[in-house]
Design a protein around this motif. Structure first.
Motif, PDB file in Angstrom:
ATOM      1  N   ASP A   1      73.811  -2.858 -28.490  1.00 36.84           N
ATOM      2  CA  ASP A   1      73.559  -4.299 -28.519  1.00 36.84           C
ATOM      3  C   ASP A   1      72.936  -4.781 -29.831  1.00 36.84           C
ATOM      4  O   ASP A   1      72.665  -5.968 -29.986  1.00 36.84           O
ATOM      5  CB  ASP A   1      72.628  -4.698 -27.367  1.00 36.84           C
ATOM      6  CG  ASP A   1      73.224  -4.409 -26.010  1.00 36.84           C
ATOM      7  OD1 ASP A   1      74.460  -4.486 -25.881  1.00 36.84           O
ATOM      8  OD2 ASP A   1      72.457  -4.120 -25.080  1.00 36.84           O
TER       9      ASP A   1
ATOM     10  N   SER B   1      70.972   1.528 -29.593  1.00 36.12           N
ATOM     11  CA  SER B   1      71.581   0.533 -28.712  1.00 36.12           C
ATOM     12  C   SER B   1      72.871  -0.030 -29.294  1.00 36.12           C
ATOM     13  O   SER B   1      72.948  -0.350 -30.477  1.00 36.12           O
ATOM     14  CB  SER B   1      70.592  -0.611 -28.473  1.00 36.12           C
ATOM     15  OG  SER B   1      71.220  -1.654 -27.764  1.00 36.12           O
TER      16      SER B   1
ATOM     17  N   ARG C   1      69.204  -0.716 -24.028  1.00 31.42           N
ATOM     18  CA  ARG C   1      70.191  -1.773 -23.843  1.00 31.42           C
ATOM     19  C   ARG C   1      69.463  -3.083 -23.559  1.00 31.42           C
ATOM     20  O   ARG C   1      68.420  -3.088 -22.905  1.00 31.42           O
ATOM     21  CB  ARG C   1      71.091  -1.421 -22.658  1.00 31.42           C
ATOM     22  CG  ARG C   1      72.260  -2.352 -22.519  1.00 31.42           C
ATOM     23  CD  ARG C   1      73.204  -2.038 -21.368  1.00 31.42           C
ATOM     24  NE  ARG C   1      73.174  -0.684 -20.876  1.00 31.42           N
ATOM     25  CZ  ARG C   1      73.329  -0.369 -19.590  1.00 31.42           C
ATOM     26  NH1 ARG C   1      73.506  -1.306 -18.687  1.00 31.42           N
ATOM     27  NH2 ARG C   1      73.315   0.883 -19.185  1.00 31.42           N
TER      28      ARG C   1
END
Length: 138
Positions: free
Chosen positions: A76, A74, A109
């Motif tokens: 993030d 990810s 995500r």
């Protein structure tokens, strides 16, 4: 990574009447090891609509490593590392909310739709120790 500082990882999502159950299951399986069993529980929404709760608990080290590998993909993760004080509870639990639609496409995500709750090993069982263990594993 030899040791995994997590006791278990719980993943849960809801499949609403307007969603395709197979697609929702596929989104959840994005994070799970191959062949992992998903529990199903049927409930009812406020207006009487059917809601299917799909959940899985990963307790073995290899399975937990698989979940973590999916998360490491990810973009993030830097954001998560910066928010660990808010994402780790006093009970040494890590909470992440993941995008169900992105998971269906095979992407990890942050977003809404899938809840990840991980019990973090921390000795002594304090939030600060748990945060450091999560920081190492991510």
């Amino acid at each position: 990574m030899a040791a995994v500082p997590l006791h278990y990882v719980d993943l849960r999502t809801f499949c609403y009447a307007t969603e395709d159950e197979k697609r929702v299951e596929e989104a959840l399986r994005t994070y799970l090891p191959e062949g992992f069993e998903i529990e199903r529980a049927e409930t009812e929404g406020y207006h009487g609509d059917r809601i299917l709760v799909l959940s899985a608990r990963v307790e073995n080290a290899d399975g937990i490593r698989h979940v973590l590998e999916q998360l490491r993909g990810s973009a993030d993760l830097e954001q998560v590392r910066g928010q660990l004080d808010d994402r780790v509870t006093e009970n040494c639990e890590l909470f992440l909310y993941l995008d169900k639609q992105a998971a269906f496409g095979g992407e990890a995500r942050l977003g809404e739709g899938i809840t990840l709750r991980a019990k973090v090993e921390a000795y002594p069982a304090k939030k600060d120790t748990a945060i450091e263990n999560v920081r190492e594993v991510l």
